[in-house]
Design a protein around this motif. Structure first.
Motif, PDB file in Angstrom:
ATOM      1  N   ASN A 127       0.823  -1.212   0.000  1.00 57.30           N
ATOM      2  CA  ASN A 127       0.000   0.000   0.000  1.00 57.30           C
ATOM      3  C   ASN A 127       0.858   1.263   0.000  1.00 57.30           C
ATOM      4  OD1 ASN A 127      -2.361  -1.497   0.002  1.00 57.30           O
ATOM      5  ND2 ASN A 127      -2.616  -1.411   2.223  1.00 57.30           N
ATOM      6  N   ILE A 128       1.911   1.274   0.816  1.00 60.21           N
ATOM      7  CA  ILE A 128       2.762   2.464   0.895  1.00 60.21           C
ATOM      8  C   ILE A 128       3.477   2.706  -0.431  1.00 60.21           C
ATOM      9  CG2 ILE A 128       4.812   3.429   1.996  1.00 60.21           C
ATOM     10  CD1 ILE A 128       3.941   2.053   4.577  1.00 60.21           C
ATOM     11  N   THR A 129       4.051   1.656  -0.995  1.00 64.89           N
ATOM     12  CA  THR A 129       4.766   1.825  -2.259  1.00 64.89           C
ATOM     13  C   THR A 129       3.810   2.152  -3.399  1.00 64.89           C
ATOM     14  OG1 THR A 129       4.673  -0.593  -2.565  1.00 64.89           O
ATOM     15  CG2 THR A 129       6.666   0.324  -1.586  1.00 64.89           C
ATOM     16  N   ARG A 130       2.599   1.591  -3.360  1.00 64.43           N
ATOM     17  CA  ARG A 130       1.604   1.929  -4.384  1.00 64.43           C
ATOM     18  C   ARG A 130       1.271   3.414  -4.342  1.00 64.43           C
ATOM     19  NH1 ARG A 130      -4.150   0.253  -2.787  1.00 64.43           N
ATOM     20  NH2 ARG A 130      -3.717   2.088  -1.503  1.00 64.43           N
ATOM     21  N   TRP A 137       3.542   9.703 -10.307  1.00 65.73           N
ATOM     22  CA  TRP A 137       2.886   9.947 -11.594  1.00 65.73           C
ATOM     23  C   TRP A 137       1.830  11.039 -11.502  1.00 65.73           C
ATOM     24  CZ3 TRP A 137       4.806   8.552 -15.993  1.00 65.73           C
ATOM     25  CH2 TRP A 137       5.599   7.413 -16.085  1.00 65.73           C
ATOM     26  N   ARG A 138       1.611  11.582 -10.290  1.00 69.45           N
ATOM     27  CA  ARG A 138       0.648  12.666 -10.072  1.00 69.45           C
ATOM     28  C   ARG A 138      -0.739  12.279 -10.602  1.00 69.45           C
ATOM     29  NH1 ARG A 138       2.868  17.545  -8.956  1.00 69.45           N
ATOM     30  NH2 ARG A 138       1.150  18.635  -9.972  1.00 69.45           N
ATOM     31  N   MET A 139      -1.143  11.066 -10.281  1.00 72.54           N
ATOM     32  CA  MET A 139      -2.422  10.555 -10.763  1.00 72.54           C
ATOM     33  C   MET A 139      -3.335  10.244  -9.587  1.00 72.54           C
ATOM     34  SD  MET A 139      -3.196   7.199 -13.136  1.00 72.54           S
ATOM     35  CE  MET A 139      -2.521   8.005 -14.592  1.00 72.54           C
ATOM     36  N   ASN A 140      -4.615  10.546  -9.750  1.00 70.18           N
ATOM     37  CA  ASN A 140      -5.591  10.214  -8.725  1.00 70.18           C
ATOM     38  C   ASN A 140      -5.820   8.705  -8.694  1.00 70.18           C
ATOM     39  OD1 ASN A 140      -8.480   9.808  -7.623  1.00 70.18           O
ATOM     40  ND2 ASN A 140      -8.026  11.937  -7.120  1.00 70.18           N
ATOM     41  N   PRO A 141      -5.938   8.095  -7.511  1.00 69.65           N
ATOM     42  CA  PRO A 141      -6.137   6.639  -7.445  1.00 69.65           C
ATOM     43  C   PRO A 141      -7.357   6.160  -8.219  1.00 69.65           C
ATOM     44  CG  PRO A 141      -5.593   7.508  -5.282  1.00 69.65           C
ATOM     45  CD  PRO A 141      -5.796   8.690  -6.174  1.00 69.65           C
ATOM     46  N   ILE A 146      -7.536   1.874  -8.776  1.00 68.06           N
ATOM     47  CA  ILE A 146      -7.320   1.417  -7.411  1.00 68.06           C
ATOM     48  C   ILE A 146      -8.668   1.250  -6.713  1.00 68.06           C
ATOM     49  CG2 ILE A 146      -6.218   1.933  -5.213  1.00 68.06           C
ATOM     50  CD1 ILE A 146      -4.290   1.381  -7.496  1.00 68.06           C
ATOM     51  N   ILE A 147      -8.832   0.150  -6.005  1.00 72.06           N
ATOM     52  CA  ILE A 147     -10.065  -0.092  -5.260  1.00 72.06           C
ATOM     53  C   ILE A 147     -10.036   0.735  -3.978  1.00 72.06           C
ATOM     54  CG2 ILE A 147     -11.481  -1.829  -4.103  1.00 72.06           C
ATOM     55  CD1 ILE A 147     -10.321  -3.896  -5.981  1.00 72.06           C
ATOM     56  N   PRO A 148     -11.042   1.566  -3.727  1.00 72.84           N
ATOM     57  CA  PRO A 148     -11.036   2.386  -2.501  1.00 72.84           C
ATOM     58  C   PRO A 148     -11.149   1.520  -1.259  1.00 72.84           C
ATOM     59  CG  PRO A 148     -13.142   2.574  -3.632  1.00 72.84           C
ATOM     60  CD  PRO A 148     -12.237   1.807  -4.550  1.00 72.84           C
ATOM     61  N   GLU A 149     -10.480   1.954  -0.190  1.00 69.90           N
ATOM     62  CA  GLU A 149     -10.492   1.202   1.061  1.00 69.90           C
ATOM     63  C   GLU A 149     -11.616   1.632   1.990  1.00 69.90           C
ATOM     64  OE1 GLU A 149      -6.665   1.612   2.778  1.00 69.90           O
ATOM     65  OE2 GLU A 149      -5.606   0.602   1.142  1.00 69.90           O
ATOM     66  N   SER A 151     -15.849   3.168   2.380  1.00 69.36           N
ATOM     67  CA  SER A 151     -17.153   3.017   1.732  1.00 69.36           C
ATOM     68  C   SER A 151     -17.514   4.220   0.874  1.00 69.36           C
ATOM     69  CB  SER A 151     -18.240   2.804   2.799  1.00 69.36           C
ATOM     70  OG  SER A 151     -18.266   3.899   3.715  1.00 69.36           O
ATOM     71  N   GLY A 152     -16.909   5.379   1.148  1.00 70.61           N
ATOM     72  CA  GLY A 152     -17.233   6.582   0.393  1.00 70.61           C
ATOM     73  C   GLY A 152     -16.594   6.656  -0.974  1.00 70.61           C
ATOM     74  N   GLY A 153     -15.557   5.849  -1.212  1.00 66.76           N
ATOM     75  CA  GLY A 153     -14.878   5.869  -2.497  1.00 66.76           C
ATOM     76  C   GLY A 153     -14.004   7.099  -2.658  1.00 66.76           C
ATOM     77  N   PHE A 154     -13.696   7.425  -3.907  1.00 66.62           N
ATOM     78  CA  PHE A 154     -12.816   8.553  -4.209  1.00 66.62           C
ATOM     79  C   PHE A 154     -13.577   9.807  -4.623  1.00 66.62           C
ATOM     80  CE2 PHE A 154     -10.083   4.825  -5.249  1.00 66.62           C
ATOM     81  CZ  PHE A 154      -9.162   5.009  -4.237  1.00 66.62           C
ATOM     82  N   GLY A 155     -14.887   9.733  -4.719  1.00 73.01           N
ATOM     83  CA  GLY A 155     -15.655  10.902  -5.123  1.00 73.01           C
ATOM     84  C   GLY A 155     -16.135  10.800  -6.557  1.00 73.01           C
ATOM     85  N   ASP A 156     -16.563  11.933  -7.088  1.00 67.04           N
ATOM     86  CA  ASP A 156     -17.105  12.003  -8.445  1.00 67.04           C
ATOM     87  C   ASP A 156     -15.982  11.795  -9.456  1.00 67.04           C
ATOM     88  OD1 ASP A 156     -18.360  12.531 -10.816  1.00 67.04           O
ATOM     89  OD2 ASP A 156     -19.404  14.320 -10.107  1.00 67.04           O
ATOM     90  N   ILE A 157     -16.064  10.710 -10.223  1.00 68.59           N
ATOM     91  CA  ILE A 157     -14.999  10.379 -11.161  1.00 68.59           C
ATOM     92  C   ILE A 157     -14.913  11.398 -12.288  1.00 68.59           C
ATOM     93  CG2 ILE A 157     -16.504   8.876 -12.491  1.00 68.59           C
ATOM     94  CD1 ILE A 157     -12.747   8.383 -11.839  1.00 68.59           C
ATOM     95  N   GLU A 158     -16.032  11.997 -12.680  1.00 58.66           N
ATOM     96  CA  GLU A 158     -16.008  12.987 -13.756  1.00 58.66           C
ATOM     97  C   GLU A 158     -15.294  14.261 -13.307  1.00 58.66           C
ATOM     98  OE1 GLU A 158     -19.931  13.648 -15.164  1.00 58.66           O
ATOM     99  OE2 GLU A 158     -20.142  11.650 -16.062  1.00 58.66           O
ATOM    100  N   LYS A 159     -15.519  14.695 -12.076  1.00 59.12           N
ATOM    101  CA  LYS A 159     -14.809  15.866 -11.562  1.00 59.12           C
ATOM    102  C   LYS A 159     -13.314  15.569 -11.435  1.00 59.12           C
ATOM    103  CE  LYS A 159     -18.703  17.779  -8.949  1.00 59.12           C
ATOM    104  NZ  LYS A 159     -19.205  18.163  -7.601  1.00 59.12           N
ATOM    105  N   ILE A 160     -13.002  14.373 -10.967  1.00 55.08           N
ATOM    106  CA  ILE A 160     -11.592  13.986 -10.844  1.00 55.08           C
ATOM    107  C   ILE A 160     -10.918  14.002 -12.210  1.00 55.08           C
ATOM    108  CG2 ILE A 160     -10.056  12.076 -10.259  1.00 55.08           C
ATOM    109  CD1 ILE A 160     -12.018  11.294  -8.066  1.00 55.08           C
ATOM    110  N   ASP A 161     -11.628  13.502 -13.214  1.00 57.16           N
ATOM    111  CA  ASP A 161     -11.068  13.472 -14.568  1.00 57.16           C
ATOM    112  C   ASP A 161     -10.856  14.879 -15.113  1.00 57.16           C
ATOM    113  OD1 ASP A 161     -10.350  12.032 -17.063  1.00 57.16           O
ATOM    114  OD2 ASP A 161     -12.140  13.034 -17.825  1.00 57.16           O
ATOM    115  N   ARG A 162     -11.794  15.785 -14.857  1.00 54.96           N
ATOM    116  CA  ARG A 162     -11.651  17.162 -15.345  1.00 54.96           C
ATOM    117  C   ARG A 162     -10.470  17.865 -14.671  1.00 54.96           C
ATOM    118  NH1 ARG A 162     -17.439  17.201 -15.143  1.00 54.96           N
ATOM    119  NH2 ARG A 162     -17.379  18.250 -13.115  1.00 54.96           N
ATOM    120  N   VAL A 163     -10.328  17.674 -13.370  1.00 51.38           N
ATOM    121  CA  VAL A 163      -9.215  18.298 -12.652  1.00 51.38           C
ATOM    122  C   VAL A 163      -7.880  17.723 -13.132  1.00 51.38           C
ATOM    123  CG1 VAL A 163      -8.134  18.572 -10.389  1.00 51.38           C
ATOM    124  CG2 VAL A 163     -10.601  18.841 -10.632  1.00 51.38           C
ATOM    125  N   TYR A 164      -7.834  16.407 -13.329  1.00 53.03           N
ATOM    126  CA  TYR A 164      -6.593  15.784 -13.795  1.00 53.03           C
ATOM    127  C   TYR A 164      -6.235  16.270 -15.198  1.00 53.03           C
ATOM    128  CZ  TYR A 164      -3.240  12.180 -15.068  1.00 53.03           C
ATOM    129  OH  TYR A 164      -2.120  11.518 -15.487  1.00 53.03           O
TER     130      TYR A 164
END
Length: 202
Positions: A127-130, A137-141, A146-149, A151-164
């Motif tokens: 987990n640490i090395t991942r 690579w400055r990439m959102n999980p 990456i499977i979130p650990e 229950s809330g997950g990583f958030g809105d994937i479309e917003k994450i994609d736009r920011v990235y």
């Protein structure tokens, strides 16, 4: 340029474009952004290979088989030594049955010498090395699969994609666009634009 077959390829003048990158020690070649995460990547690989060998051939530190029961005969001791030796290698992690009539509660004790799970847990190392590799690579999980650990997950994937796209992809595109100032018209880099409706246009 040196080719894989040890031959050289010559280039004409102005045929090569050299894109400089930043390096605090020199200003000729630069270093890639992911260089800082290379050691984490190697540690991740080493942890996986170590665990594979651990399960394949019993390459672990083992334990001390301690007994202080006077009723244990020399023949029983030899049988125990033979059983312990037979448990090494492929097919290890075997159980053993020992019966000592009138034996005491602590007549036999198993004292671990070293354990990968206790001192260098695989899950924590992975987990640490991942996380270090993803940060390099400055990439959102969420974009890395990456499977979130939680229950809330990583958030809105479309917003994450736009920011990235805005913070990472566009700066890289701007770097390549600098080549267009010196490249021939038929060799210039072009990009596909995506409108708000999601349709791709050239």
């Amino acid at each position: 340029m040196l080719l894989p077959d040890s031959k050289y390829m010559d280039f004409h003048q102005d045929e090569i474009e050299h894109v400089l990158d930043y390096d605090v020690e020199q200003n000729i070649y630069g270093v890639p952004d992911y260089l800082g995460g290379l050691q984490a990547l190697l540690l991740n690989e080493a942890a996986t290979l170590f665990r594979r060998r651990y399960y394949s051939n019993g390459a672990h530190a083992g334990y001390i088989f301690y007994t202080n029961d006077p009723d244990l005969t020399e023949e029983d001791e030899e049988n125990l030594r033979a059983q312990i030796s037979a448990s090494k290698g492929v097919g290890n992690f075997r159980s053993m049955f020992v019966n000592i009539p009138n034996g005491k509660e602590n007549a036999i004790q198993i004292i671990p010498v070293g354990d990968f799970q206790a001192k260098d847990e695989l899950e924590k190392v992975k987990n640490i090395t991942r996380n270090d590799v993803i940060a390099a690579w400055r990439m959102n999980p969420a974009l890395a699969g990456i499977i979130p650990e939680n229950s809330g997950g990583f958030g809105d994937i479309e917003k994450i994609d736009r920011v990235y796209t805005s913070n990472e992809i566009r700066p890289i595109c701007q770097l390549f666009n600098q080549l267009n100032d010196t490249l021939r018209h038929d060799r210039r880099i072009d990009w596909k634009k995506i409108d708000k409706a999601g349709e791709t246009t050239t």
